[in-house]
Design a protein around this motif. Structure first.
Motif, PDB file in Angstrom:
ATOM      1  N   GLN A  62      52.247  32.998 -49.982  1.00 54.72           N
ATOM      2  CA  GLN A  62      50.959  32.609 -49.406  1.00 54.72           C
ATOM      3  C   GLN A  62      50.246  33.832 -48.839  1.00 54.72           C
ATOM      4  OE1 GLN A  62      50.322  29.672 -50.182  1.00 54.72           O
ATOM      5  NE2 GLN A  62      52.338  28.769 -50.453  1.00 54.72           N
ATOM      6  N   HIS A  63      51.022  34.706 -48.215  1.00 50.47           N
ATOM      7  CA  HIS A  63      50.488  35.956 -47.668  1.00 50.47           C
ATOM      8  C   HIS A  63      49.931  36.838 -48.796  1.00 50.47           C
ATOM      9  CE1 HIS A  63      51.287  39.326 -44.483  1.00 50.47           C
ATOM     10  NE2 HIS A  63      50.213  39.593 -45.195  1.00 50.47           N
ATOM     11  N   HIS A  64      50.724  37.007 -49.848  1.00 54.97           N
ATOM     12  CA  HIS A  64      50.275  37.812 -50.997  1.00 54.97           C
ATOM     13  C   HIS A  64      49.023  37.214 -51.632  1.00 54.97           C
ATOM     14  CE1 HIS A  64      53.361  40.869 -51.376  1.00 54.97           C
ATOM     15  NE2 HIS A  64      54.299  39.964 -51.150  1.00 54.97           N
ATOM     16  N   ALA A  65      48.986  35.892 -51.767  1.00 53.97           N
ATOM     17  CA  ALA A  65      47.856  35.243 -52.434  1.00 53.97           C
ATOM     18  C   ALA A  65      46.553  35.517 -51.696  1.00 53.97           C
ATOM     19  CB  ALA A  65      48.102  33.739 -52.545  1.00 53.97           C
ATOM     20  N   TYR A  66      46.602  35.558 -50.385  1.00 48.02           N
ATOM     21  CA  TYR A  66      45.392  35.857 -49.627  1.00 48.02           C
ATOM     22  C   TYR A  66      44.840  37.229 -50.026  1.00 48.02           C
ATOM     23  CZ  TYR A  66      42.284  36.803 -45.697  1.00 48.02           C
ATOM     24  OH  TYR A  66      41.188  37.135 -44.938  1.00 48.02           O
TER      25      TYR A  66
END
Length: 635
Positions: A131-135
């Motif tokens: 989720q962090h990477h996707a941001y």
């Protein structure tokens, strides 16, 4: 569904491995595995005392790198001319506009189909790193720009506000920003944002073009220094190449862009032949990654045509077969069976329209089974027209090298998809489910591949186990070994998972798997699927060996409304959402000593999301050899 710690092999696999070490006289290897949990805890303790390992600091942007060339606000055509144009029919706009409406209120879709409110969000507090990477991969910015280009009234202002905020922020303390894969995805996202700004003539957003190009420059320089060679043949390298290519096209005023393009072709030329098999199967045994990399294959071909680049011998034919397999996997209703990992980058809906683009450019020869023309189609095509799908379909289609098989009954509008990797070892993103399958009828999934909602959370262990697939387990062992566990064990133990496929006439297919030969007493496993008449589909399973074993066979029903009507029979009426009414009957002729029990089980239709469902477990102690079957009748 109890979680397995990340440092442990699954308990049954570990116990079997230790037995085999003892049985074969490999005592040193057995002691190494027996002591591994204690050694791993010690390693984690030492790492915590030193405030993390050096690996966590590996990827950092070089602060000395600056943009020295003068950048222009020009946006070259990436794959199709970026000029204002429109199509009479463009699908998926309503869902795109709804997502942008949510983004304007601060709720983003991050990895897969996971939604989070990002206002004042501490990215480091997210449970799933993806989720962090996707941001930071900026898919949300693409949605803003695309929606604005197609007429969403507030999307352009949302893009300027939120992307401007991201571009002006100081991310130097966030190490995930600099991961090469995330950098690659961000480059591709920013290039697409620039395309949509130019495509839609977005005057307000066009003020950010130079800032976008500055970010792409910094990312491209960083990526050239951190290409993910250490992964070996892997989809990440294809993505690194994809990013370098679009950066080279977007920034022609940068002298280094020529070397970026050259490196992109070198990576594609080397790793596509290693990852795409002769029958078109993708080396990473997962349906979603195969379909997603059909997009990269299309970009590779279009780039080669644009720059008169000659593909390696025979590769173009493989890529065409890869697109055919992707077209076989994506059903006419736009659904995709989830064998192996799903990607956190996109949902399958994000990729609708890809097959129409590939067909327009001649890379996909058959007409798309899913007839969507979406904004993604317009990203690749100056113009496109829908093509009617082929009226005649093969009842059985087999891709033997990758182990993909399709059994269809067009008159019933029913199809079965099976995956059984015949290779000796499981490849990246592959799981335990050799010989697993999914059954679809008139828009309803009757037997479902549960998918996988996460890479990093404990739930992933169950989803990638034999319990999370439509397979049989013997003495607690699944027919395959999930890739992440396989890396912990030697080749002599793992390289027994190979299998073979063969046709029986024109109506049946057989998969033989030798994965259970790693048991102390070897067992051979075989499944046959066939149509009997026009309305009955039968799966017959045989287990050859000797002695008594514990058998547990799993059939995941997902959210299909199956109801038991007798000890051996279940019925399922098609839900109201299906295209037509109908009733499916399932009859299980189970081995002596077993019983079928229905119990709760979850499934993941997309990365980042789970739903409640159920599964049948045929379980008991049996005397080998045995034969049993499941039949489905459609009324």
């Amino acid at each position: 569904m109890s979680p397995t710690p990340s440092f442990h092999l699954p308990p049954t696999e570990r116990a079997n491995y230790l037995k085999k070490c003892w049985q074969t006289g490999r005592l040193q290897e057995g002691i190494r595995e027996w002591s591994y949990p204690a050694r791993y805890r010690l390693y984690r303790w030492r790492t915590a005392l030193t405030n993390g390992s050096r690996a966590s600091l590996r990827f950092r942007f070089d602060p000395a790198v600056e943009v020295t060339s003068v950048l222009t606000a020009e946006v070259p055509g990436l794959f199709a001319p970026a000029i204002c144009r429109s199509y009479s029919v463009v699908d998926s706009l309503s869902s795109l506009f709804s997502e942008v409406d949510a983004q304007l209120q601060g709720t983003y879709r991050l990895a897969g189909e996971h939604y989070r409110n990002v206002k004042n969000l501490d990215l480091g507090a997210l449970d799933d790193n993806e989720q962090h990477h996707a941001y930071h991969r900026l898919y949300w910015a693409v949605r803003y720009a695309c929606a604005a280009a197609f007429g969403h009234a507030q999307a352009a202002s949302g893009l300027c506000r939120d992307l401007g905020s991201w571009l002006s922020a100081n991310w130097s303390q966030d190490r995930r920003v600099a991961y090469p894969y995330t950098t690659s995805e961000r480059i591709a996202s920013l290039a697409e944002v620039a395309f949509w700004i130019h495509y839609g003539g977005l005057k307000e957003a066009s003020k950010w073009i130079i800032s976008i190009k500055e970010r792409v420059f910094l990312d491209a320089v960083h990526l050239t220094r951190n290409v993910e060679y250490w992964l070996g043949p892997h989809n990440h390298l294809l993505n690194n190449a994809r990013a370098l290519y679009v950066a080279s096209v977007l920034l022609p005023e940068i002298s280094a862009s020529v070397s970026w393009r050259q490196l992109a072709f070198e990576l594609w030329d080397e790793y596509f032949p290693k990852l795409v098999m002769k029958d078109g199967s993708f080396g990473e045994e997962t349906s979603f990654y195969l379909f997603m990399n059909c997009r990269t294959a299309l970009e590779y071909v279009l780039a080669a045509r644009r720059h008169d680049h000659v593909l390696p011998h025979g590769l173009y034919d493989r890529l065409r077969l890869m697109l055919e397999l992707g077209n076989d996997l994506l059903r006419k209703d736009g659904s995709l069976p989830r064998f192996g990992n799903s990607s956190p980058d996109h949902t399958v809906r994000d990729l609708w329209g890809l097959m129409a683009a590939a067909h327009f450019h001649g890379l996909l020869l058959p007409a798309p089974r899913h007839q969507a023309v979406t904004p993604l189609t317009t990203y690749y095509c100056e113009e496109v027209s829908t093509a009617q799908p082929d009226s005649e379909q093969e009842m059985i289609r087999l891709y033997p090298e990758g182990g993909w098989t399709f059994l269809r009954q067009p008159e019933l509008d029913a199809e079965l998809v099976i995956n059984g990797d015949p290779r000796a070892k499981t490849q990246a993103h592959g799981d335990c489910g050799r010989g697993s399958f999914e059954l679809w009828w008139r828009g309803a999934v009757l037997i479902r591949e549960p998918g996988n909602p996460t890479y990093t959370l404990p739930a992933r262990h169950w989803y990638r186990s034999g319990q999370g697939q439509n397979v049989t387990c013997v003495d607690g062992l699944s027919p395959g070994i999930s890739h992440e566990y396989q890396e912990r064990m030697p080749d002599w133990y793992c390289e027994v998972q190979d299998g073979s496929w063969h046709m029986v006439g024109r109506e049946a297919v057989v998969f033989c798997c030798r994965g259970f030969r790693r048991l102390p007493r070897a067992v051979d496993w075989q499944r046959q699927w066939m149509w009997k008449g026009s309305r009955q589909l039968v799966m017959e399973e045989r287990l050859e060996g000797r002695g008594s074993v514990q058998l547990d066979s799993y059939l995941h029903l997902g959210d299909a409304p199956w109801q038991q009507v007798s000890a051996a029979e279940w019925q399922c009426p098609l839900p109201a959402s299906a295209e037509h009414s109908g009733l499916a009957r399932m009859t299980i002729v189970a081995p002596a000593g077993t019983a079928a029990t229905q119990m709760p089980a979850r499934f993941a239709p997309e990365y980042g999301i789970e739903k409640q469902g159920s599964m049948l477990v045929i379980s008991g102690n049996v005397q080998l050899p045995i034969r049993w079957s499941v039949a489905w009748e459609f009324e």
